[in-house]
Design a protein around this motif. Structure first.
Motif, mmCIF file in Angstrom:
data_model
loop_
_atom_site.group_PDB
_atom_site.id
_atom_site.type_symbol
_atom_site.label_atom_id
_atom_site.label_comp_id
_atom_site.label_asym_id
_atom_site.label_seq_id
_atom_site.Cartn_x
_atom_site.Cartn_y
_atom_site.Cartn_z
ATOM 1 N N ASP A 177 24.128 24.622 -30.337
ATOM 2 C CA ASP A 177 23.114 24.549 -29.277
ATOM 3 C C ASP A 177 22.301 23.264 -29.393
ATOM 4 O OD1 ASP A 177 23.981 26.987 -28.434
ATOM 5 O OD2 ASP A 177 22.141 28.083 -28.890
ATOM 6 N N THR A 178 21.934 22.912 -30.639
ATOM 7 C CA THR A 178 21.117 21.718 -30.868
ATOM 8 C C THR A 178 21.907 20.462 -30.527
ATOM 9 O OG1 THR A 178 20.076 22.905 -32.711
ATOM 10 C CG2 THR A 178 19.655 20.546 -32.544
ATOM 11 N N PHE A 232 16.338 23.304 -37.994
ATOM 12 C CA PHE A 232 16.280 22.955 -36.576
ATOM 13 C C PHE A 232 14.995 22.192 -36.259
ATOM 14 C CE2 PHE A 232 14.399 24.217 -32.496
ATOM 15 C CZ PHE A 232 15.317 23.669 -31.617
ATOM 16 N N GLU A 254 22.063 32.604 -32.376
ATOM 17 C CA GLU A 254 21.517 32.383 -33.711
ATOM 18 C C GLU A 254 20.071 31.900 -33.673
ATOM 19 O OE1 GLU A 254 22.730 30.017 -37.848
ATOM 20 O OE2 GLU A 254 23.802 29.620 -35.976
ATOM 21 N N ILE A 255 19.677 31.197 -32.619
ATOM 22 C CA ILE A 255 18.322 30.661 -32.546
ATOM 23 C C ILE A 255 17.268 31.775 -32.530
ATOM 24 C CG2 ILE A 255 18.077 30.554 -30.020
ATOM 25 C CD1 ILE A 255 16.860 27.731 -30.449
ATOM 26 N N GLU A 256 17.667 32.970 -32.107
ATOM 27 C CA GLU A 256 16.732 34.094 -32.079
ATOM 28 C C GLU A 256 16.580 34.759 -33.439
ATOM 29 O OE1 GLU A 256 17.852 36.966 -29.215
ATOM 30 O OE2 GLU A 256 17.657 35.625 -27.492
ATOM 31 N N PRO A 315 13.416 28.356 -28.749
ATOM 32 C CA PRO A 315 13.182 28.941 -30.069
ATOM 33 C C PRO A 315 11.975 29.871 -30.035
ATOM 34 C CG PRO A 315 12.417 26.668 -30.020
ATOM 35 C CD PRO A 315 13.122 26.917 -28.716
ATOM 36 N N ARG A 338 27.382 30.477 -29.746
ATOM 37 C CA ARG A 338 25.925 30.305 -29.814
ATOM 38 C C ARG A 338 25.406 30.052 -31.228
ATOM 39 N NH1 ARG A 338 22.793 31.628 -25.955
ATOM 40 N NH2 ARG A 338 21.570 30.080 -27.102
ATOM 41 N N HIS A 339 26.145 29.214 -31.973
ATOM 42 C CA HIS A 339 25.635 28.762 -33.258
ATOM 43 C C HIS A 339 24.466 27.804 -33.017
ATOM 44 C CE1 HIS A 339 28.747 30.565 -35.726
ATOM 45 N NE2 HIS A 339 29.634 30.193 -34.817
ATOM 46 N N LEU A 340 23.503 27.838 -33.900
ATOM 47 C CA LEU A 340 22.294 27.037 -33.714
ATOM 48 C C LEU A 340 22.605 25.545 -33.719
ATOM 49 C CD1 LEU A 340 19.267 26.753 -33.444
ATOM 50 C CD2 LEU A 340 19.039 27.132 -35.905
ATOM 51 N N ASP A 341 23.455 25.092 -34.653
ATOM 52 C CA ASP A 341 23.795 23.665 -34.685
ATOM 53 C C ASP A 341 24.490 23.235 -33.396
ATOM 54 O OD1 ASP A 341 22.683 23.240 -37.132
ATOM 55 O OD2 ASP A 341 24.566 23.080 -38.244
ATOM 56 N N LEU A 394 14.345 28.584 -38.860
ATOM 57 C CA LEU A 394 14.428 27.413 -37.996
ATOM 58 C C LEU A 394 13.903 26.140 -38.648
ATOM 59 C CD1 LEU A 394 13.404 28.841 -34.491
ATOM 60 C CD2 LEU A 394 15.657 28.683 -35.550
#
Length: 847
Positions: A144-145, A380, A371-373, A401, A139-142, A377
């Protein structure tokens, strides 16, 4: 070639099902535990380089793109696949990470950050047929994106693009729903676990250890981890993989293991490439590998039969209100603990030593937070804006987000000129193309114009990763030290030089940046502090800080207080201004703690943080009176103030009202008459309601604008006729009945006019007992609705009895009072029948 060995991995049984799922739906979820071959064998199989099938072209759409969350994992995966094919990296299997590009013809392993930039430049991903998102469960932000962008590409541009979400856990439902979209969940292809059995040894410290606090880990826990490694070496065979939260903890534990009969290696994202290579190759003797979370998945460290787990992890924490971000140490989740334990069973049966109790294990969170939490951001939000979805509402993300974090991110992007009216600007696209956090991209582009490309690139490279623990908080000193170093083994210096060169090349390849918000005079050729401070302030203008008077720390332009850490290298110089590069806010502290900064002058602060400069007329209640000034500020920092001769009357009136609200109605002159009148009105409002007005503090403050129109300063408030103001609140009819409903005084039988006290819950008439002889009832107030409470006083004025029913008192209570007081006050009349005795204010006549 060594491919035949890899084709025996358990994931081979899942490949036919995966191929069928991709042929049918174009998307699938692959659930394969660590060690089953999902990272190495599956990409080769989908590219037609392993496990051949009867299909004439197993990948008709192009090369296989493998997305890894970390550079170390990407390099290792590419190296392993190339080795299986007997080829060098860059031929059939390639790798592209920041600072390195050897694409390969059939399989390319890239970091998620690289693929995001590639998608922005080429959304169709020409030449790519299949994308495998490895370790999506982390669940890394990059990651997920990237998945959200890929699903958008499949829905709009390339429905034939095949996407695989590969997870090492069995929690596949969310990924199947995302990949399947409106057509129902995507197929899930599962692989049986290849792990050998792993025994768990619960090895808590002998005495309780305080939990981690911020970045601090108690030294007693690290000493216990080192002792547990020694115990594991003595009790079990094989190499040891020890999980610790960060680089500093790894170094401290390594220091305690200097004399063990094994080679001690330290692996983390900042480790030199030679160390990373050594970890991934078989060792000549026993080894102890001290690692951060980079070794949790994707990598197989050969020879490991033992895992020692400290049970800690690092997570980002962002204070969006103050613009501060930092890593913090937390307890690892149960899912993370299982993932780490599995590293001991990849090649043979193994053992995990957990430095906590079984009971503590059951109380751990089930899985790590996405990570998004938690993260800042801004990057992102810029990616989403460049993608054409500024609020990210149309992206298929596993978790949305947080609204507050997105608001803070958009505010940053607006300040950088990256977005306008919710849309990305050309400058924003330029910032995104640099491949850095938007703040650092701004510092690089604008800093190159102000201080020169070379110096800007070097400072931004220094800011783009955490400094070594021994670097101290003086960023300029760290910069000078790095320029002097030339040792190849110095991993931090080598990475810094590589990144600085990459950024310089990036600058050379970019079109002109265009004007920045707030032009600063060029400081090229200036002092190191001025150069470094300019770049830092361009990246973090709201962190420019000025010393508070009296040694009270610093005030940042954001309005947040800041203090230098204990042992600061900057403290001795007692700088008046700082450009703060890194700061965090310890739990429970109102001030930020400066981690790294540059000493600057006011000229650099004004120039580099120019967008925060403003001059405004300020009329406010300050220090107990109205203050009218023309103020120049750098954010929250007051630079200059001069008296304002003719302030706006409306602003003055508002300031007076603010003062009255802040300090209360005590600023007015409450005469006894005004106090008494307010009490009478409060009594009637409580007893009868409208039209009798409310006169509590809140109600009077609400009406204050009506009767403070001429007040310009504190002294004017003392001149307000409060009693007249209160009377002005009464409608005409109510005013005419005030004395009837709530008389100020009441005449008693003796002829005295006694004041009624309205200050309590009920109105009170306090009068000497002898003055009420013959009076069988006191008047009722508020139009007969409220009885008057009578306090019957002794001749000395002390309460003798309280009653609201005089007739009953004379009949039942008077005898006891008479018996008690007659001897004490013989000169006063104490008739046996008070109802027929004449009232009097006097004593008995002398005989």
């Amino acid at each position: 070639m060594h491919i035949s060995a890899a084709e025996g991995l358990p994931v081979r049984h899942a490949v036919p099902g995966l191929r069928a799922a991709l042929a049918g739906r174009g998307a699938a979820v692959l659930a394969a535990p660590p060690g089953t071959g999902k990272t190495t064998l599956v990409p080769l199989a989908l590219a037609g380089l392993a496990l051949p099938t009867a299909a004439p072209d197993p990948d008709p759409g192009g090369k296989v793109l493998v997305l890894e969350p970390r550079r170390l994992a990407a390099r290792a995966a590419a190296r392993r696949m190339a080795w299986l094919l007997g080829e060098p990296v860059g031929r059939s299997v390639g790798v592209t990470v920041r600072g390195e590009s050897r694409p390969g013809s059939r399989v390319e392993v890239v970091t998620t950050g690289v693929v995001l930039q590639r998608l922005q430049d080429d959304p169709a991903l020409d030449g790519v047929g299949t994308v495998i998102l490895d370790e999506c469960h982390e669940r890394h932000l990059d990651a997920d994106t990237a998945l959200a962008f890929l699903l958008d590409v499949r829905a709009t541009l390339r429905p034939e693009l095949r996407v695989v979400a590969a997870s090492a856990t069995a929690d596949t439902g969310p990924w199947a729903r995302l990949l399947g979209g409106d057509g129902g969940p995507a197929p899930v292809v599962e692989t049986e676990a290849a792990l050998h059995p792993v025994d768990a040894v619960w090895a808590p410290p002998p005495r309780p250890v305080p939990p981690p606090h911020g970045m601090r880990v108690d030294p007693a826990l690290l000493a216990h981890v080192a002792a547990t490694v020694r115990r594991a070496l003595a009790e079990r065979d094989g190499d040891v993989l020890c999980f610790l939260p960060g680089v500093g903890e790894i170094a401290r534990v390594a220091g305690r293991l200097a004399d063990v009969p094994a080679e001690v290696l330290q692996v983390h994202g900042q480790a030199p490439a030679v160390v990373q290579d050594a970890v991934l190759a078989p060792g000549a003797g026993r080894r102890v590998v001290l690692a951060t979370s980079v070794a949790e998945s994707s990598l197989t460290v050969p020879g490991v039969r033992i895992v020692v787990d400290a049970g800690l992890a690092r997570e980002p924490r962002t204070d969006h209100a103050r613009g501060l971000g930092a890593l913090t140490t937390v307890r690892a989740s149960r899912a993370t603990a299982e993932q780490r334990a599995g590293r001991a069973g990849r090649e043979a049966p193994g053992t995990v030593y957990r430095c906590w109790t079984r009971a503590e294990h059951e109380r751990l969170p089930a899985r790590p937070r996405p990570e998004i939490e938690l993260a800042d951001l801004a990057g992102f939000a810029l990616q989403a804006a460049c993608w054409g979805d500024p609020d990210a509402s149309g992206l298929a993300l596993p978790d949305p987000p947080p609204a507050a974090a997105m608001d803070a991110a958009r505010a940053v992007l607006h300040a950088l000129g990256a977005v306008r009216d919710g849309r990305v600007t050309p400058r924003g696209r330029l910032l995104a193309s640099v491949g850095l956090h938007p703040r650092l991209a701004r510092a690089l582009l604008d800093g190159a114009r102000e201080v020169g490309a070379r110096d800007a690139a070097q400072i931004v490279a220094l800011l783009s990763e955490p400094p070594p623990g021994a670097a101290g908080d003086d960023l300029t000193a760290a910069w000078r030290a790095l320029r002097r170093r030339s040792r190849p083994a110095d991993g931090h210096a080598a990475r810094w030089r590589d990144e600085a060169r990459r950024l310089a090349r990036t600058l050379a390849a970019l079109p002109p940046a265009g004007p920045s918000r707030g032009e600063a005079p060029a400081t090229e050729g200036g002092s190191d502090d001025a150069v470094a401070g300019t770049v830092v302030a361009l990246a973090f203008p709201e962190r420019v800080a000025r010393a508070r008077p009296g040694g009270g720390g610093y005030l940042m332009a954001s309005g947040t207080g800041a203090v230098l850490a204990d042992g600061s290298a900057l403290a001795g110089a007692r700088p008046r201004w700082l450009a703060v590069a890194a700061a965090d806010r310890p739990a429970g502290s109102a001030s930020a703690r400066v981690r790294q900064a540059v000493v600057i002058g006011e000229d650099v602060a004004r120039a580099a943080a120019a967008p925060l400069l403003e001059t405004a007329d300020e009329v406010a209640w300050r220090d107990g009176d109205v203050s009218a000034r023309r103020v120049e500020r750098l954010g929250a920092i007051e630079l200059d103030a001069r008296p304002l001769r003719d302030p706006d009357p409306d602003l003055v009136r508002a300031a007076v009202l603010d003062g009255l609200r802040a300090e209360g109605l005590g600023l007015l002159d409450w005469t006894p008459a005004a106090v008494a009148l307010r009490q009478r009105l409060a009594f009637l409002h409580g007893a009868l309601g409208e039209p009798w007005p409310a006169v509590g503090d809140a109600a009077l403050l609400d009406r204050a604008p009506e009767w403070l129109a001429g007040a310009r300063r504190r002294a004017d408030l003392r001149r307000v006729d409060v009693a007249a103001m209160l009377r002005g609140l009464l409608p005409w009819e109510a005013a005419s009945r005030l004395e009837e409903y709530a008389p100020e005084r009441i005449e008693v039988p003796s002829g005295s006019r006694i004041r009624v006290d309205y200050g309590g819950e009920r109105p009170v008439l306090a009068v000497k007992l002898q003055e009420l002889f013959g009076w069988d009832a006191a008047p009722r107030l508020a139009g007969g609705r409220v009885p008057l409470v009578v306090h019957l006083l002794s001749p000395a004025g002390r309460p003798a009895a309280v009653t609201a029913d005089l007739a009953t008192f004379w009949r039942e209570g008077y005898k006891a009072v008479r018996a008690e007081l007659r001897g004490r006050y013989p000169k006063h009349p104490w008739p046996e029948d008070p109802t027929t005795a004449p009232p009097t204010r006097r004593t008995n006549p002398r005989r």
